[in-house]
Design an enzyme around this catalytic site. Sequence first.
Site, PDB file in Angstrom:
ATOM      1  CB  SER A   1      -0.885   0.015   1.252  1.00  0.00           C
ATOM      2  OG  SER A   1      -1.546   1.257   1.399  1.00  0.00           O
TER       3      SER A   1
ATOM      4  CE1 TYR B   1      -4.112  -2.287   5.166  1.00  0.00           C
ATOM      5  CE2 TYR B   1      -3.275  -0.134   4.517  1.00  0.00           C
ATOM      6  CZ  TYR B   1      -3.812  -1.362   4.180  1.00  0.00           C
ATOM      7  OH  TYR B   1      -4.031  -1.679   2.863  1.00  0.00           O
TER       8      TYR B   1
END
Length: 248
Positions: A143, A157
């Site tokens: 990501s 995350y």
Amino acid sequence: MTKTILITGASRGIGAATARLAGTRGWSVGVNFAGNAAKAAEVVAAVEAAGGRAIAIRGDVSREADVTAMFDATERAFGGIDGVFSNAGVLHVAGRIADTDPGLARRVFEVNVFGAWLVARESARRLSTRRGGRGGSLVNMSSAAARLGSPNEFIDYAGSKGAVDSMTLGLARELGPDGIRVNAIRPGLIDTDIHADTGKTDRLGELVGGVPLGRPGLADEVAEAVVWLLSDAASYVSGALIDVSGGR
């Protein structure tokens, strides 16, 4: 060339879009899902309608036995595996680290890091030419958060995806001699239903101003990059961290 691939977390979002695109290539797809069997069945139908073959496989990537079983099921249905998209991942309701439940953070690392590690290990065992495999491609889901840090939202995350980046670089060097290319995709702000998991109903609208291209990306746009990395067209690409982020 017709291929057999396994996609983890393929019942929605980028995983589902990748499965559908693979179907247009005539590929065979193992569609892994954790809980929503109906959505997985829809993806299987879409792959088949596009010209490919597919099966749905329930499994939690953070469990070793489930990971082994999903590889077994794909091989039983279609033969040897040529590529894996290690896509399954989770996040939780957005918040600052001081207010984050450690149990939620632990689950993020269990799925996003340990799950990715288990999938990478099984990919190495199945695809390695040293072990009787035919080589292939592993694409990890990272990501843009890995380099942006996700302050005030998802420090855990972002950290989990930083770990995926590091694993990708190491795996590319370790598994290249075994005929396995390893790369990672780093999507930015993509219009998928994962944003509903954050508790922010207009997260896309809040963040889109920071995207140079002026809009969120689409799951189909990320899928194009993933399928390219899985294909023979990317035969000399390994160890790459590819941003699909609209310049963000």
